[in-house]
Write a protein that holds these residues in place. Structure first.
Motif, PDB file in Angstrom:
ATOM      1  N   MET A  43      63.549 -88.940  -7.408  1.00 48.01           N
ATOM      2  CA  MET A  43      63.812 -90.298  -7.811  1.00 48.01           C
ATOM      3  C   MET A  43      62.514 -91.044  -8.105  1.00 48.01           C
ATOM      4  N   TYR A  44      61.429 -90.731  -7.396  1.00 51.24           N
ATOM      5  CA  TYR A  44      60.178 -91.454  -7.607  1.00 51.24           C
ATOM      6  C   TYR A  44      59.582 -91.152  -8.988  1.00 51.24           C
ATOM      7  N   ARG A  45      59.732 -89.919  -9.429  1.00 52.11           N
ATOM      8  CA  ARG A  45      59.222 -89.584 -10.764  1.00 52.11           C
ATOM      9  C   ARG A  45      60.011 -90.326 -11.839  1.00 52.11           C
ATOM     10  N   LEU A  46      61.330 -90.418 -11.654  1.00 52.45           N
ATOM     11  CA  LEU A  46      62.162 -91.156 -12.593  1.00 52.45           C
ATOM     12  C   LEU A  46      61.804 -92.635 -12.572  1.00 52.45           C
ATOM     13  N   ALA A  47      61.571 -93.186 -11.392  1.00 59.76           N
ATOM     14  CA  ALA A  47      61.197 -94.599 -11.277  1.00 59.76           C
ATOM     15  C   ALA A  47      59.854 -94.864 -11.944  1.00 59.76           C
ATOM     16  N   LEU A  48      58.921 -93.939 -11.814  1.00 56.54           N
ATOM     17  CA  LEU A  48      57.627 -94.103 -12.466  1.00 56.54           C
ATOM     18  C   LEU A  48      57.766 -94.075 -13.980  1.00 56.54           C
ATOM     19  N   LEU A  49      58.565 -93.173 -14.477  1.00 53.88           N
ATOM     20  CA  LEU A  49      58.793 -93.101 -15.918  1.00 53.88           C
ATOM     21  C   LEU A  49      59.489 -94.361 -16.421  1.00 53.88           C
ATOM     22  N   LEU A  50      60.473 -94.818 -15.684  1.00 54.23           N
ATOM     23  CA  LEU A  50      61.167 -96.040 -16.076  1.00 54.23           C
ATOM     24  C   LEU A  50      60.254 -97.257 -15.993  1.00 54.23           C
ATOM     25  N   HIS A  51      59.344 -97.256 -15.024  1.00 52.94           N
ATOM     26  CA  HIS A  51      58.431 -98.395 -14.862  1.00 52.94           C
ATOM     27  C   HIS A  51      57.543 -98.577 -16.084  1.00 52.94           C
ATOM     28  N   ILE A  52      57.186 -97.497 -16.727  1.00 49.08           N
ATOM     29  CA  ILE A  52      56.366 -97.601 -17.937  1.00 49.08           C
ATOM     30  C   ILE A  52      57.095 -98.419 -18.994  1.00 49.08           C
ATOM     31  N   PHE A  53      58.367 -98.113 -19.202  1.00 50.44           N
ATOM     32  CA  PHE A  53      59.131 -98.796 -20.246  1.00 50.44           C
ATOM     33  C   PHE A  53      59.615-100.174 -19.818  1.00 50.44           C
ATOM     34  N   ILE A  54      60.121-100.276 -18.609  1.00 53.82           N
ATOM     35  CA  ILE A  54      60.615-101.567 -18.129  1.00 53.82           C
ATOM     36  C   ILE A  54      59.453-102.543 -17.953  1.00 53.82           C
ATOM     37  N   GLY A  55      58.313-102.042 -17.480  1.00 52.57           N
ATOM     38  CA  GLY A  55      57.139-102.901 -17.308  1.00 52.57           C
ATOM     39  C   GLY A  55      56.641-103.460 -18.629  1.00 52.57           C
ATOM     40  N   ALA A  56      56.579-102.617 -19.634  1.00 56.43           N
ATOM     41  CA  ALA A  56      56.136-103.088 -20.953  1.00 56.43           C
ATOM     42  C   ALA A  56      57.119-104.095 -21.525  1.00 56.43           C
ATOM     43  N   THR A  57      58.402-103.850 -21.319  1.00 61.87           N
ATOM     44  CA  THR A  57      59.427-104.760 -21.838  1.00 61.87           C
ATOM     45  C   THR A  57      59.370-106.117 -21.154  1.00 61.87           C
ATOM     46  N   LEU A  58      59.308-106.120 -19.830  1.00 57.48           N
ATOM     47  CA  LEU A  58      59.280-107.396 -19.110  1.00 57.48           C
ATOM     48  C   LEU A  58      57.961-108.140 -19.305  1.00 57.48           C
ATOM     49  N   ALA A  59      56.863-107.419 -19.404  1.00 53.68           N
ATOM     50  CA  ALA A  59      55.579-108.076 -19.658  1.00 53.68           C
ATOM     51  C   ALA A  59      55.579-108.695 -21.050  1.00 53.68           C
ATOM     52  N   GLY A  60      56.099-107.979 -22.019  1.00 58.22           N
ATOM     53  CA  GLY A  60      56.189-108.526 -23.377  1.00 58.22           C
ATOM     54  C   GLY A  60      57.108-109.728 -23.453  1.00 58.22           C
ATOM     55  N   THR A  61      58.208-109.656 -22.726  1.00 65.47           N
ATOM     56  CA  THR A  61      59.129-110.791 -22.684  1.00 65.47           C
ATOM     57  C   THR A  61      58.467-112.001 -22.035  1.00 65.47           C
ATOM     58  N   ARG A 113      70.268 -96.154  -9.323  1.00 65.42           N
ATOM     59  CA  ARG A 113      71.603 -96.169  -9.941  1.00 65.42           C
ATOM     60  C   ARG A 113      71.810 -94.937 -10.812  1.00 65.42           C
ATOM     61  N   LEU A 114      70.767 -94.489 -11.500  1.00 63.24           N
ATOM     62  CA  LEU A 114      70.881 -93.299 -12.333  1.00 63.24           C
ATOM     63  C   LEU A 114      70.986 -92.032 -11.480  1.00 63.24           C
ATOM     64  N   SER A 115      70.304 -91.990 -10.369  1.00 64.27           N
ATOM     65  CA  SER A 115      70.319 -90.811  -9.511  1.00 64.27           C
ATOM     66  C   SER A 115      71.651 -90.648  -8.774  1.00 64.27           C
ATOM     67  N   ASP A 116      72.251 -91.772  -8.421  1.00 57.53           N
ATOM     68  CA  ASP A 116      73.526 -91.721  -7.694  1.00 57.53           C
ATOM     69  C   ASP A 116      74.670 -91.284  -8.587  1.00 57.53           C
ATOM     70  N   GLY A 117      74.513 -91.404  -9.865  1.00 60.22           N
ATOM     71  CA  GLY A 117      75.534 -90.911 -10.770  1.00 60.22           C
ATOM     72  C   GLY A 117      76.370 -92.005 -11.258  1.00 60.22           C
TER      73      GLY A 117
END
Length: 60
Positions: free
Chosen positions: A1-19, A56-60
């Motif tokens: 789950m931590y690897r998935l969270a890190l990958l998601l953080h790259i995209f979510i972080g860029a999106t929220l910072a841009g917003t 949420r993605l890991s739990d299915g």
């Protein structure tokens, strides 16, 4: 789950910072300090958001 969270953080972080930057510019804060604060705030807020999405993605 931590690897998935890190990958998601790259995209979510860029999106929220841009917003955050866009919001700062729209409300008229067009100097360096408010733009940096908005970008940093968006990036920091993306940390719990990415863990929430990864869980949420890991739990299915």
């Amino acid at each position: 789950m931590y690897r998935l969270a890190l990958l998601l953080h790259i995209f979510i972080g860029a999106t929220l910072a841009g917003t955050g930057v866009i919001v700062a510019l729209v409300i008229g804060k067009d100097t360096l300090a408010p733009i940096l604060v908005a970008a940093l705030l968006g990036f920091v807020l993306s940390i719990p958001a990415s863990f929430l999405v990864a869980k949420r993605l890991s739990d299915g």
